[in-house]
Design a protein around this motif. Structure first.
Motif, PDB file in Angstrom:
ATOM      1  N   ASN A   1     -18.587 -39.574   3.624  1.00 36.89           N
ATOM      2  CA  ASN A   1     -17.422 -40.080   2.482  1.00 36.89           C
ATOM      3  C   ASN A   1     -16.621 -41.260   2.744  1.00 36.89           C
ATOM      4  OD1 ASN A   1     -16.634 -39.760  -0.284  1.00 36.89           O
ATOM      5  ND2 ASN A   1     -15.057 -38.551   0.233  1.00 36.89           N
ATOM      6  N   SER A   2     -17.479 -42.221   3.718  1.00 37.35           N
ATOM      7  CA  SER A   2     -16.702 -43.081   4.258  1.00 37.35           C
ATOM      8  C   SER A   2     -16.067 -44.166   3.304  1.00 37.35           C
ATOM      9  CB  SER A   2     -17.809 -44.131   5.148  1.00 37.35           C
ATOM     10  OG  SER A   2     -18.915 -44.546   4.226  1.00 37.35           O
ATOM     11  N   ASP A   3     -16.495 -44.401   1.891  1.00 33.48           N
ATOM     12  CA  ASP A   3     -15.872 -45.271   1.039  1.00 33.48           C
ATOM     13  C   ASP A   3     -14.750 -44.547   0.242  1.00 33.48           C
ATOM     14  OD1 ASP A   3     -17.681 -43.400  -0.184  1.00 33.48           O
ATOM     15  OD2 ASP A   3     -18.251 -45.107  -1.775  1.00 33.48           O
ATOM     16  N   GLU A   4     -14.302 -43.441   0.548  1.00 39.81           N
ATOM     17  CA  GLU A   4     -13.302 -42.815  -0.146  1.00 39.81           C
ATOM     18  C   GLU A   4     -12.166 -42.569   0.876  1.00 39.81           C
ATOM     19  OE1 GLU A   4     -13.343 -42.321  -3.425  1.00 39.81           O
ATOM     20  OE2 GLU A   4     -15.628 -42.657  -3.454  1.00 39.81           O
ATOM     21  N   GLY A   5     -11.777 -42.999   1.840  1.00 41.53           N
ATOM     22  CA  GLY A   5     -10.845 -42.747   2.684  1.00 41.53           C
ATOM     23  C   GLY A   5     -10.656 -41.513   3.075  1.00 41.53           C
ATOM     24  N   GLY A   6     -11.607 -40.896   3.850  1.00 38.54           N
ATOM     25  CA  GLY A   6     -11.663 -39.641   4.573  1.00 38.54           C
ATOM     26  C   GLY A   6     -12.808 -38.785   4.659  1.00 38.54           C
ATOM     27  N   GLU A   7     -13.028 -37.987   5.875  1.00 42.07           N
ATOM     28  CA  GLU A   7     -14.450 -37.098   5.727  1.00 42.07           C
ATOM     29  C   GLU A   7     -14.126 -36.099   4.895  1.00 42.07           C
ATOM     30  OE1 GLU A   7     -17.177 -37.915   7.242  1.00 42.07           O
ATOM     31  OE2 GLU A   7     -16.198 -39.864   7.429  1.00 42.07           O
ATOM     32  N   PRO A   8     -15.457 -35.481   4.124  1.00 43.01           N
ATOM     33  CA  PRO A   8     -15.157 -34.328   3.331  1.00 43.01           C
ATOM     34  C   PRO A   8     -14.810 -33.051   4.393  1.00 43.01           C
ATOM     35  CG  PRO A   8     -17.641 -34.752   3.905  1.00 43.01           C
ATOM     36  CD  PRO A   8     -16.725 -36.181   4.270  1.00 43.01           C
ATOM     37  N   GLU A   9     -13.969 -32.121   3.840  1.00 44.29           N
ATOM     38  CA  GLU A   9     -13.775 -31.067   4.608  1.00 44.29           C
ATOM     39  C   GLU A   9     -14.005 -29.698   3.610  1.00 44.29           C
ATOM     40  OE1 GLU A   9      -9.661 -29.117   5.990  1.00 44.29           O
ATOM     41  OE2 GLU A   9      -9.933 -31.100   6.008  1.00 44.29           O
ATOM     42  N   VAL A  10     -14.668 -28.770   3.921  1.00 44.75           N
ATOM     43  CA  VAL A  10     -15.020 -27.564   3.416  1.00 44.75           C
ATOM     44  C   VAL A  10     -14.298 -26.447   4.388  1.00 44.75           C
ATOM     45  CG1 VAL A  10     -16.535 -25.956   2.349  1.00 44.75           C
ATOM     46  CG2 VAL A  10     -17.058 -28.553   2.145  1.00 44.75           C
ATOM     47  N   ARG A  11     -13.584 -25.487   3.919  1.00 48.23           N
ATOM     48  CA  ARG A  11     -13.142 -24.484   4.665  1.00 48.23           C
ATOM     49  C   ARG A  11     -13.329 -23.295   3.998  1.00 48.23           C
ATOM     50  NH1 ARG A  11      -8.827 -25.552   8.630  1.00 48.23           N
ATOM     51  NH2 ARG A  11      -8.600 -27.562   9.013  1.00 48.23           N
ATOM     52  N   VAL A  12     -14.266 -22.578   4.736  1.00 47.58           N
ATOM     53  CA  VAL A  12     -14.687 -21.094   4.343  1.00 47.58           C
ATOM     54  C   VAL A  12     -14.049 -20.099   5.219  1.00 47.58           C
ATOM     55  CG1 VAL A  12     -16.306 -19.532   3.660  1.00 47.58           C
ATOM     56  CG2 VAL A  12     -16.589 -21.937   3.422  1.00 47.58           C
ATOM     57  N   ASN A  13     -13.003 -19.399   4.688  1.00 54.77           N
ATOM     58  CA  ASN A  13     -12.431 -18.475   5.713  1.00 54.77           C
ATOM     59  C   ASN A  13     -12.606 -17.058   5.529  1.00 54.77           C
ATOM     60  OD1 ASN A  13     -10.420 -20.647   6.132  1.00 54.77           O
ATOM     61  ND2 ASN A  13      -9.458 -20.275   4.219  1.00 54.77           N
ATOM     62  N   HIS A  14     -13.939 -16.685   4.768  1.00 58.21           N
ATOM     63  CA  HIS A  14     -14.192 -15.255   4.851  1.00 58.21           C
ATOM     64  C   HIS A  14     -15.561 -15.213   4.712  1.00 58.21           C
ATOM     65  CE1 HIS A  14     -13.909 -10.822   4.812  1.00 58.21           C
ATOM     66  NE2 HIS A  14     -12.501 -11.173   5.302  1.00 58.21           N
ATOM     67  N   SER A  15     -16.283 -13.975   4.755  1.00 59.74           N
ATOM     68  CA  SER A  15     -17.796 -13.898   4.366  1.00 59.74           C
ATOM     69  C   SER A  15     -17.929 -14.247   3.045  1.00 59.74           C
ATOM     70  CB  SER A  15     -17.912 -12.294   4.450  1.00 59.74           C
ATOM     71  OG  SER A  15     -17.086 -11.396   3.512  1.00 59.74           O
ATOM     72  N   VAL A  16     -19.232 -14.762   2.774  1.00 57.89           N
ATOM     73  CA  VAL A  16     -19.747 -15.092   1.610  1.00 57.89           C
ATOM     74  C   VAL A  16     -20.910 -14.335   1.195  1.00 57.89           C
ATOM     75  CG1 VAL A  16     -20.847 -17.299   0.571  1.00 57.89           C
ATOM     76  CG2 VAL A  16     -18.797 -17.463   2.178  1.00 57.89           C
ATOM     77  N   ALA A  17     -21.288 -14.154  -0.118  1.00 53.77           N
ATOM     78  CA  ALA A  17     -22.514 -13.777  -0.727  1.00 53.77           C
ATOM     79  C   ALA A  17     -22.855 -14.814  -1.735  1.00 53.77           C
ATOM     80  CB  ALA A  17     -22.316 -12.497  -1.149  1.00 53.77           C
ATOM     81  N   LEU A  18     -24.130 -15.272  -1.758  1.00 56.63           N
ATOM     82  CA  LEU A  18     -24.773 -15.987  -2.716  1.00 56.63           C
ATOM     83  C   LEU A  18     -25.691 -15.448  -3.398  1.00 56.63           C
ATOM     84  CD1 LEU A  18     -25.136 -18.990  -3.762  1.00 56.63           C
ATOM     85  CD2 LEU A  18     -26.755 -19.386  -1.924  1.00 56.63           C
ATOM     86  N   LEU A  19     -25.618 -15.569  -4.948  1.00 57.22           N
ATOM     87  CA  LEU A  19     -26.580 -14.897  -5.767  1.00 57.22           C
ATOM     88  C   LEU A  19     -26.913 -16.114  -6.467  1.00 57.22           C
ATOM     89  CD1 LEU A  19     -27.928 -12.806  -7.222  1.00 57.22           C
ATOM     90  CD2 LEU A  19     -26.042 -12.353  -8.701  1.00 57.22           C
ATOM     91  N   GLY A  20     -28.163 -16.809  -6.181  1.00 53.99           N
ATOM     92  CA  GLY A  20     -28.780 -17.714  -7.039  1.00 53.99           C
ATOM     93  C   GLY A  20     -29.734 -17.626  -7.909  1.00 53.99           C
ATOM     94  N   HIS A  21     -30.641 -18.779  -8.537  1.00 52.78           N
ATOM     95  CA  HIS A  21     -31.527 -18.504  -9.478  1.00 52.78           C
ATOM     96  C   HIS A  21     -32.580 -17.636  -8.709  1.00 52.78           C
ATOM     97  CE1 HIS A  21     -29.567 -20.792 -12.583  1.00 52.78           C
ATOM     98  NE2 HIS A  21     -29.438 -21.921 -11.648  1.00 52.78           N
ATOM     99  N   SER A  22     -33.041 -18.021  -7.472  1.00 49.89           N
ATOM    100  CA  SER A  22     -33.918 -17.294  -6.664  1.00 49.89           C
ATOM    101  C   SER A  22     -33.321 -16.026  -6.245  1.00 49.89           C
ATOM    102  CB  SER A  22     -34.488 -18.129  -5.774  1.00 49.89           C
ATOM    103  OG  SER A  22     -35.550 -17.319  -4.925  1.00 49.89           O
ATOM    104  N   LEU A  23     -33.545 -14.954  -6.700  1.00 49.11           N
ATOM    105  CA  LEU A  23     -32.679 -13.774  -6.405  1.00 49.11           C
ATOM    106  C   LEU A  23     -32.858 -13.278  -4.999  1.00 49.11           C
ATOM    107  CD1 LEU A  23     -33.131 -11.735  -9.668  1.00 49.11           C
ATOM    108  CD2 LEU A  23     -31.226 -13.343  -8.843  1.00 49.11           C
ATOM    109  N   GLY A  24     -33.747 -13.579  -4.261  1.00 48.23           N
ATOM    110  CA  GLY A  24     -34.015 -13.146  -2.876  1.00 48.23           C
ATOM    111  C   GLY A  24     -34.486 -11.814  -2.718  1.00 48.23           C
ATOM    112  N   LEU A  25     -35.101 -11.412  -3.699  1.00 48.74           N
ATOM    113  CA  LEU A  25     -35.960  -9.718  -3.533  1.00 48.74           C
ATOM    114  C   LEU A  25     -37.443 -10.036  -3.213  1.00 48.74           C
ATOM    115  CD1 LEU A  25     -34.134  -8.623  -6.881  1.00 48.74           C
ATOM    116  CD2 LEU A  25     -33.360  -8.357  -4.353  1.00 48.74           C
ATOM    117  N   THR A  26     -37.820  -8.994  -2.544  1.00 49.18           N
ATOM    118  CA  THR A  26     -39.402  -8.862  -2.419  1.00 49.18           C
ATOM    119  C   THR A  26     -39.792  -7.882  -3.339  1.00 49.18           C
ATOM    120  OG1 THR A  26     -38.667  -9.243  -0.078  1.00 49.18           O
ATOM    121  CG2 THR A  26     -40.999  -8.166  -0.602  1.00 49.18           C
TER     122      THR A  26
END
Length: 379
Positions: free
Chosen positions: A238-263
């Motif tokens: 993000n060099s043209d926006e005055g600072g680097e991007p920052e993402v802080r994830v402080n706990h466990s994550v579960a993602l449910l997407g369009h591809s459900l990840g089922l067999t």
């Protein structure tokens, strides 16, 4: 320390599968000469054998508020706080153990005199409990702090419903090391494909108990944003926006997407067992209870590939229950669901946020059937 329920927090009808799990559980109390096993709906020995001079006894726990599993460390801390609350209320306690008949889950509890039900209710609500077990007139009953279930038939002859505020309140907020605030945050978050900027820079927070809605049309980058938050894609410089991007994830994550990840070749139970095994830390519902909770009782042994799109979505939702995480990232969770399925998603979100978790979900911008207040981020 004082404990009180927050009257501003309300809980809808209890999930039928969860209610059935409460009713099917075994409750063992240290009766002095050995453990006494109780079952909801059964008759038992005189209440006085559990607590002298008491006309009724309640079995209460502080573990897993809202039936959302917490770590063993935090549950132990909560039980210590419960013991202190019972001491302040002058309620003598005997140890108890609550759990499934097959041993898939157990949690400690306390058996206390319940002649003063208002005090028992106050303490149970302060620790986010959805129900307590009551032994009265030598019969074991369930006292549930919610409306009866609306989506399934459950024998409720031995259940007394006391709809009221039951979500974790002050007692939950004391455990900030389990649910840091905010759960996740983004600053100057930008994402590009090649030279094309897809979205950003964005700034937002997801607080414990909060819902964040990501709105945007096709190609706006909603799915990419969820994948960045899940750590599957890297944010762009993000060099043209005055600072680097920052993402802080402080706990466990579960993602449910369009591809459900089922067999597809595995049945629903096998898929859920695999998901729980990948997470490795346990603490969730059993696969059978989770499937019952999402309305798929009777579908446990059917290969997922033979289920309808809506049923497969329900199996994926059940995965959130067997492999719990504090942060849910849901990509268009209402897609492929009928009105009953939409109501199910709302109940799961409500229960999760009331337990201190957070939800980020995507939407095309059309009116959402979401029943909770939410912060909206538009791409």
């Amino acid at each position: 320390m004082s404990f009180h329920a927050d009257p501003a927090v309300t809980v809808a009808a209890i999930d039928a599968g969860l209610l059935q799990a409460y009713m099917d559980a075994h409750y063992a109390v240290d009766a002095g000469s050995g453990p006494m096993v109780l079952r909801v709906g059964a008759h038992t020995v005189k209440v006085a054998s559990l607590h002298e001079r008491a006309h009724s006894v309640a079995l209460i726990t502080a573990c897993n508020p809202g039936s959302r599993p917490l770590s063993a460390k935090v549950n132990a801390q909560r039980m210590a706080e419960l013991d202190e609350a019972l001491r302040q209320a002058a309620l003598p306690a005997r140890p108890s153990v609550h759990g499934a008949e097959d041993g898939d889950w157990t949690e400690p509890g306390r058996a206390v005199p319940a002649d003063d039900l208002a005090t028992v209710d106050r303490i149970a609500r302060a620790f986010g409990q959805l129900a307590v077990v009551i032994v009265r007139e030598d019969q074991v009953r369930l006292r549930c702090y919610a409306e009866p279930p609306t989506d399934a038939c459950v024998d409720t002859r031995f259940v007394e419903f006391v709809p009221c505020a039951t979500a974790p309140t002050d007692a939950m907020t004391e455990y900030s090391d389990e649910f840091p605030a905010p759960l996740l945050s983004a600053r100057r978050l930008t994402f590009r494909r090649g030279e094309e900027r897809i979205f950003g820079p964005l700034e937002f927070d997801l607080e414990a108990g909060g819902v964040l809605v990501i709105e945007g049309g096709n190609g706006a980058g909603k799915t990419s944003l969820l994948r960045v938050l899940a750590g599957l894609l890297a944010a762009s410089e993000n060099s043209d926006e005055g600072g680097e991007p920052e993402v802080r994830v402080n706990h466990s994550v579960a993602l449910l997407g369009h591809s459900l990840g089922l067999t597809g070749e595995l049945d629903a139970v096998e898929n859920l067992r695999f998901a729980a095994g990948l997470q490795g830390n346990g603490g969730g519902m059993t696969p059978h209870n989770a499937l019952r909770g999402v309305g798929l009782e009777g579908y446990e042994d059917i290969p997922v590939g033979r289920l309808s799109a809506g049923q497969r979505k329900r199996v994926a939702l059940a995965r959130l229950l067997v492999a719990p995480a504090a942060i849910w990232l849901l990509d268009e969770p209402y897609a492929n669901l009928d009105p009953e399925g939409i109501a199910l998603v709302n109940r799961l979100i409500e229960r999760h946020t009331h337990a201190g978790g957070g939800v980020t979900l995507t939407s095309h911008g059309a009116q959402l059937p979401l029943k909770q207040a939410a912060t909206v981020v538009r791409l």
